[in-house]
Each structure stands twice: as C-alpha cells, then as structure tokens.
Scaffold this active site. Structure first.
Site, PDB file in Angstrom:
ATOM      1  N   ARG A 111       0.814  -1.219   0.018  1.00 56.81           N
ATOM      2  CA  ARG A 111      -0.031  -0.017  -0.047  1.00 56.81           C
ATOM      3  C   ARG A 111       0.850   1.184  -0.094  1.00 56.81           C
ATOM      4  NH1 ARG A 111      -3.046  -3.886   1.574  1.00 56.81           N
ATOM      5  NH2 ARG A 111      -0.991  -4.381   2.823  1.00 56.81           N
ATOM      6  N   THR A 112       1.852   1.581   0.947  1.00 59.52           N
ATOM      7  CA  THR A 112       2.555   2.539   1.081  1.00 59.52           C
ATOM      8  C   THR A 112       3.320   3.043  -0.439  1.00 59.52           C
ATOM      9  OG1 THR A 112       2.961   2.157   3.367  1.00 59.52           O
ATOM     10  CG2 THR A 112       4.169   3.786   2.429  1.00 59.52           C
TER      11      THR A 112
ATOM     12  N   LYS B 173      25.679  -3.465  -2.733  1.00 57.56           N
ATOM     13  CA  LYS B 173      27.130  -3.322  -3.057  1.00 57.56           C
ATOM     14  C   LYS B 173      27.680  -2.661  -1.672  1.00 57.56           C
ATOM     15  CE  LYS B 173      26.655  -2.735  -7.705  1.00 57.56           C
ATOM     16  NZ  LYS B 173      26.634  -1.660  -8.745  1.00 57.56           N
TER      17      LYS B 173
ATOM     18  N   ARG C 186      11.291   3.611   2.707  1.00 56.60           N
ATOM     19  CA  ARG C 186      10.828   2.738   3.850  1.00 56.60           C
ATOM     20  C   ARG C 186      12.259   1.785   4.075  1.00 56.60           C
ATOM     21  NH1 ARG C 186       5.616  -1.091   4.323  1.00 56.60           N
ATOM     22  NH2 ARG C 186       4.996   0.888   4.962  1.00 56.60           N
TER      23      ARG C 186
ATOM     24  N   HIS D 180       5.442   5.523  11.417  1.00 53.11           N
ATOM     25  CA  HIS D 180       4.898   5.933  10.167  1.00 53.11           C
ATOM     26  C   HIS D 180       3.999   6.726  10.029  1.00 53.11           C
ATOM     27  CE1 HIS D 180       3.616   3.825   6.215  1.00 53.11           C
ATOM     28  NE2 HIS D 180       3.214   2.857   6.754  1.00 53.11           N
TER      29      HIS D 180
HETATM   30  C1  NCD Z   1       1.742  -1.075   8.096  1.00 49.89           C
HETATM   31  C2  NCD Z   1       3.276  -0.938   8.173  1.00 49.89           C
HETATM   32  O1  NCD Z   1       4.201  -1.305   7.057  1.00 49.89           O
HETATM   33  O2  NCD Z   1       3.833  -0.615   9.181  1.00 49.89           O
HETATM   34  N1  NCD Z   1       1.312  -1.303   6.723  1.00 49.89           N
HETATM   35  C3  NCD Z   1       0.984  -0.322   6.078  1.00 49.89           C
HETATM   36  O3  NCD Z   1       2.105   0.558   5.727  1.00 49.89           O
HETATM   37  N2  NCD Z   1      -0.005  -0.032   5.803  1.00 49.89           N
HETATM   38  C4  NCD Z   1       1.275  -2.238   9.042  1.00 49.89           C
HETATM   39  C5  NCD Z   1       1.958  -3.619   8.910  1.00 49.89           C
HETATM   40  O4  NCD Z   1       2.839  -3.869   8.148  1.00 49.89           O
HETATM   41  O5  NCD Z   1       1.476  -4.403   9.738  1.00 49.89           O
END
Ligand code: NCD
Length: 372
Positions: A54-55, A83, A104, A132
């Site tokens: 999703r992100t 590397k 991320r 997040h």
């Molecule tokens: C969350 C995350 O990555 O922290 N997911 C997301 O970004 N929608 C929640 C999760 O992974 O449980």
C-alpha cells in the site's frame, strides 16, 4: 538540523499542520480518482528497503494522479545497498535525480539519517518499529471522513503496540488532535516505555491501558487493529506465543456501537475474520483508498515548501552509540551518536534517531560536542 522540508515524524508537526494537510487532502479526493489536468514537472523517488504494498503503490499512484513521474526500487537487493552503499551516499546522489523521495527501511531513525544528507524533501514511509507518519495522516483522514471529527472520540489501539510503528505515530497524533486513546495489547506487546514517556512529556498523561478487548469495545468510537509484527520478533517462539491472542469477529462486533469505525492499516493476517468485511463498520478498505488523496496532499505541500516546522537544537554528542540494536546509528557508523536530555527524567537521554532512552549520569559521558 532543519526539518522544515521533510516529513519524518508526526512529532515534528503542530496540530495546525495536521489540519492543513487533512484539508488539502480533502481537496484532492476527486483528483485522487480522476487524475490531474495540470501535470507537474516533478519526480518522486521511492526507495523501499523493506516489503510494502500500500505505502509504495499509493505513493506512486498519488504522484501519477498529480501528473508527476516516479522512479525507484521495491527491493534493496537490486540497488547498490547490496554493494554496501551507505544511506548518506545514496541520498546525496539521489538528490540530483529526483525532487522528493519516500523511503521505507528496517532501521529505526533511518529516514532522519537520510534527510541529513539529502537536499530534497524526504518522507518517512516507515522506519523499522519506530514511526509511520504518512499512515497516521491517512488514519486521521479516515476517522475524520467516517465520523466528521476527531476530538473527543475514544480510540482503541489494539494489537502489537510494541513493534507496531503505525500505532506509535497514531497515538501521538490522536492526542494532539484531542482524542482519547486506550491501548489494548497482549501481555508483553504493550506500547514501549519510551513512547509512553514521549506521550507523557508532551500531553501530561499516559494513555489508558486495558487487556480485555470485549470490555473496552463497548465505549469505543474507533477500533484500530494492528497485525503482530512477525518480522520484528527476535525468536519464532515469541511470535507464536503472541499470534492469535486477539481476533475481531462478528461476535465481538456485536458488543460494539452501531457507529464504530473499524480500522486496520493492512496487511491483515488473522486479526479480523473475513466475515467482518461485510459489516458496514469495517472501514479498512476505504482507509486504504484515503492513502491516495492524503499522499497527494503531502507531495504537493512538501514540493511547494508549504509545511513549516521548527528547527531542533540542543543535542549532546556522546561517544557510545544507542543501546537499541535496530537504531540506524548502529549500522551507519558515520552518523554522530546524538542524544537529547529528557525534560521529565534526570540523567536520561533520548536517541535523536530512534527515541530509545539511555539512563546514565551525564558526568560519566565523554561529551564530544555540545550544540547550542
Ligand atoms: C503497516 C506498516 O508497514 O507498518 N502497513 C502499511 O503501511 N499499511 C502495517 C503492517 O505492516 O502491519
């Protein structure tokens, strides 16, 4: 360090900033489905060193809907990290390729570290078990969309509150917006003490803690469920001991208010049974859509330099590194190990990257440099 053009943590934001972002997102809802008639000439770089659906995809969609372009990778094994490239070098270089970046990474504080070397805005798309913040913005937007307001609502944060970064960021933002929070988790997966201290320091109170979800749900306006964060457990036994310790099913939902908003950042494993998906109170797929207008708003405002934040001052640099093994300062060794003194606890210092605390007499430290 000046954070004004990055989006690293909800803790840097004022209530006014959050409201402004939500308002801008509201204005983007139509465009989030239809796209833009006025393309922008900007490039978003997506750097995902950890799995994401999703992100990453909603950031990409958001940039496409704005009429911009996207570059990036979804698997660090295909990038130069494989590397041995440092985050600092990656972000110095990337600043010449893109106008804004979302990252991320499994290390806590990694977005902050990257931002120190980037000359373009950096957005934290999840840094290990730490924060997040963009998920929090869409969570706030969902609550606002479903209930019309946030202040005064009773919100249960349920699940793996120890490792769940979404819950850490959301707890702060909900208190800032005037909601009440109740933390419900299995024993051993409670909100980390450093997060509780941060909340107490800023808001003057600890959130309520409850272990019995059936008892808590009757008074809830919002139930925010999170997955047990398997990838952050130190052993399989620990994970399997926690797994299945709470399940949202139709029976549990029968104890909840008729206007409850049931949320989940997704992915879901087995915390919510599929039968509950039919319940009109289940908002998690609508919540996932809201990621588009919210991320459009963030990209738009950051690209235009419209989010204004204070400059941070007053850290001590200490020779010894942060005790948290997952802190970015433990893997990117060129980072100065910086700490800030806690206002409420004498002889306690907080790592500026991951917020973990060190309790120590200051005299015992070798202070290398002290900033004004
Ligand atoms: C969350 C995350 O990555 O922290 N997911 C997301 O970004 N929608 C929640 C999760 O992974 O449980």
């Amino acid at each position: 360090m000046i954070f004004s053009h990055h989006f690293l943590s909800v803790r840097h934001q004022s209530q006014g900033n959050l409201e402004q972002i939500l308002e801008r997102a509201r204005g983007f809802e139509k465009q989030a489905r239809a796209g833009s008639d006025h393309p922008i000439n900007s490039i978003l770089a997506t750097l995902f060193y950890e799995p994401s659906t999703r992100t990453r995809l909603s950031f990409e969609t958001a940039m496409h809907r704005l009429g911009g372009r996207v570059i990036g990778f979804a698997d660090a094994r295909t990038s130069s990290v494989a590397k041995g490239e440092s985050l600092a070098d990656t972000f110095r270089m990337l600043s010449h390729y893109a106008d804004i970046a979302v990252m991320r990474h499994p290390r806590e504080g990694s977005a902050r570290a990257a931002a120190a070397y980037a000359t373009i805005p950096v957005i934290n798309g999840g840094d290990g078990g730490h924060e997040h913040p963009t998920q929090t913005m869409l969570d706030l937007y969902t609550i606002q969309s479903e209930r019309g307001h946030i202040a005064g609502l009773n919100v249960i944060l349920c699940g793996d509150l120890l490792y769940g970064r979404t819950a850490h960021s959301l707890a702060w933002a909900l208190l800032l917006m005037g909601a009440n929070i109740i933390c419900v988790s299995p024993h051993g997966l409670e909100m980390p003490s450093h997060v509780m201290h941060l909340l107490h320091e800023r808001f003057g109170k600890f959130p309520a803690v409850e272990y019995d979800l059936t008892a808590a749900i009757a008074d809830a306006d919002v139930l925010y469920v999170t997955r047990i964060q398997k990838e952050r457990f130190l052993s399989d036994e620990e994970y399997f001991a926690a797994k299945g310790s709470y399940t949202i099913d139709t029976e549990l939902m029968s104890h909840a208010r008729s206007n409850l908003v049931l949320m989940h950042p997704l992915p879901r494993v087995d915390e919510i049974t599929v039968e509950v998906d039919q319940d009109p109170r289940a908002a998690y797929f609508r919540q996932a859509f809201y990621g588009i207008p919210v991320r459009m708003a963030l990209l738009d405002m950051l690209l235009k330099g419209e989010i204004k934040l204070p400059t941070e001052v007053g850290y001590v640099i200490r020779e010894e590194r942060c005790p948290n093994e997952m802190c970015v300062s433990r893997s990117e060794l060129y980072l100065p190990p910086e700490f800030e003194p806690l206002a409420e606890k004498p002889d306690t210092y907080r790592c500026i990257y991951c917020d973990h605390e060190v309790e120590e007499k200051r005299e015992e430290w070798e202070v290398v440099e002290e900033k004004a």
